[in-house]
Design an enzyme around this catalytic site. Structure first.
Site, PDB file in Angstrom:
ATOM      1  N   CYS A 116       0.793  -1.246   0.000  1.00  0.00           N
ATOM      2  CA  CYS A 116       0.000   0.000   0.000  1.00  0.00           C
ATOM      3  C   CYS A 116       0.820   1.288   0.000  1.00  0.00           C
ATOM      4  O   CYS A 116       0.411   2.254  -0.627  1.00  0.00           O
ATOM      5  CB  CYS A 116      -0.995  -0.016   1.151  1.00  0.00           C
ATOM      6  SG  CYS A 116      -2.128  -1.398   1.025  1.00  0.00           S
ATOM      7  N   HIS A 257      -3.537   6.865   3.220  1.00  0.00           N
ATOM      8  CA  HIS A 257      -3.924   5.641   2.516  1.00  0.00           C
ATOM      9  C   HIS A 257      -5.372   5.320   2.870  1.00  0.00           C
ATOM     10  O   HIS A 257      -5.769   5.398   4.038  1.00  0.00           O
ATOM     11  CB  HIS A 257      -2.989   4.503   2.949  1.00  0.00           C
ATOM     12  CG  HIS A 257      -3.399   3.168   2.432  1.00  0.00           C
ATOM     13  ND1 HIS A 257      -3.758   2.964   1.120  1.00  0.00           N
ATOM     14  CD2 HIS A 257      -3.523   1.956   3.049  1.00  0.00           C
ATOM     15  CE1 HIS A 257      -4.085   1.692   0.948  1.00  0.00           C
ATOM     16  NE2 HIS A 257      -3.953   1.067   2.112  1.00  0.00           N
ATOM     17  N   ASN A 287      -9.964   0.040  -0.833  1.00  0.00           N
ATOM     18  CA  ASN A 287      -8.503   0.054  -0.694  1.00  0.00           C
ATOM     19  C   ASN A 287      -7.887  -0.363  -2.034  1.00  0.00           C
ATOM     20  O   ASN A 287      -7.986  -1.515  -2.445  1.00  0.00           O
ATOM     21  CB  ASN A 287      -8.113  -0.919   0.421  1.00  0.00           C
ATOM     22  CG  ASN A 287      -6.612  -0.987   0.648  1.00  0.00           C
ATOM     23  OD1 ASN A 287      -5.826  -0.489  -0.147  1.00  0.00           O
ATOM     24  ND2 ASN A 287      -6.213  -1.627   1.732  1.00  0.00           N
TER      25      ASN A 287
END
Ligand code: ACO
Length: 330
Positions: A116, A257, A287
């Protein structure tokens, strides 16, 4: 030592596939509810690519926008750093496919695996390439097709992930004080089994066993990842601010994030930044791993929340574990 900033983000561009998968769609095949997903994560829908919408194709679309916004052509690039956890093929790199699609013949191209925070790791590498004189114009890409490594029979992960791509042109700082004021990256490989794909790599190559056991899909210990994410994102915010020599009250926008609204809330609280100064778009995209920060940043620019002179704090956490942060003067 030369003083920062060495490098600036000249632009950001993004691309998402048109296909939308809502929480209600997931409820048709999974024992879950829209209420549970929204309350625990903040996610309402995510984008899912079709088989012909590859990571390289999404990256090309995002990169074309970033190049146009920077007033450059693919021939101006001398490096492409593409962060992904879901490459199109294991060999060669997706960055090389992107180079070919763009016709960026002067660029060295390689992939970077940092899950990520991949876009932040790639920004850090781009900054280093520029500071060392190795490159002048670097294309940083964060792009994912997580739908291909997500087990849609596992309700604890299927609800979280989506597909998309984001790209930025990074070049030497054009004005004093403009650009990357700080970057910070960290990792703890001891925690790898809390979020990983056990099978399908060279330690357990793809086989009937791997497919039957579904071990080529992501496995996650959600609660442990959650706790580690809150801790690491808080520490990463502190570190980026300290390294940049700025305080949280000077930050115009926090772009975290987009994994879970509760993690974002906790990060903002720790940093002392009100939610009115936090970019959130995980309700629409879920996500998207390394694409998450550029997707949020691009929307923030489009909405006028980031403009020339804005001070922006970026922060992310992911599989590895890995984490990263940066303070950028736009
Ligand atoms: N629908 C309904 N119930 C569910 C679902 C679902 N989709 N998923 C799990 N549950 C159930 C569980 O079975 C459990 O039931 P039980 O109490 O009867 O055992 C209960 O809900 C609670 O489960 P938890 O896992 O404790 O739920 P939690 O509140 O931790 O939320 C979540 C789970 C959303 C996954 C959260 O832990 C999370 O966001 N973790 C972090 C993920 C993350 O940030 N990843 C970042 C990195 S991603 C990358 O690097 C690619």
């Amino acid at each position: 030592m030369i003083a920062r900033p060495f490098a600036e983000l000249a632009s950001v561009g993004t691309a998402v596939p048109p296909g939308v998968l809502t929480n209600h769609d997931l409820m048709r095949t999974l024992d879950t509810s829209d209420e549970w997903i929204v309350e625990r994560t903040g996610i309402r829908e995510r984008r899912i690519a079709t088989p012909d919408q590859s990571v390289a194709m999404l990256s090309r679309e995002a990169s074309a926008v970033a190049l146009e916004r920077a007033g450059l052509t693919p021939a101006d690039l001398d490096a492409i750093v593409l962060a992904t956890a879901s490459p199109d093929r294991l060999l060669p790199s997706t960055a090389c496919d992107l180079q070919a699609l763009l016709g960026a013949h002067n660029a060295a191209a390689f992939d970077l695996g940092a899950a990520c925070p991949g876009y932040l790791f790639a920004l850090t590498v781009a900054e280093g390439l520029i500071a060392s004189g190795q490159s002048r114009t670097v294309l940083v890409v964060g792009a994912e097709k997580l739908s291909t490594i997500t087990d849609f029979a596992d309700r604890s992960t299927a609800i979280l992930f989506g597909d998309g791509a984001g790209a930025s042109v990074v070049r030497p700082s054009s004005q004093p004080g403009r650009g990357l004021l700080s970057t910070y990256i960290g990792s703890d490989g001891r925690l790898a089994p809390l979020l990983y794909r056990p099978g399908g790599g060279s330690s357990d190559p793809i086989s009937e066993k791997v497919v039957c056991e579904r071990s080529h899909y992501m496995k996650m210990a959600g609660r442990e990842v959650f706790k580690a994410a809150v801790r690491a994102m808080a520490e990463a915010c502190d570190e980026a601010l300290t390294r940049a020599g700025v305080t949280a009250d000077q930050i115009d926008l926090l772009v975290p994030h987009q994994a879970n609204l509760r993690i974002i809330d906790a990060t903002a609280k720790h940093a002392g930044i009100p939610m009115s100064k936090v970019m959130v778009n995980l309700d629409r995209y879920g996500n998207t791993s390394s694409a998450s920060i550029p997707l949020a940043l691009d929307q923030a620019v489009a909405e006028g929340r980031v403009g020339p002179g804005s001070l922006v704090l970026l922060v992310a956490f992911g599989a590895g574990f890995t984490w990263g942060s940066a303070v950028v003067r736009w």
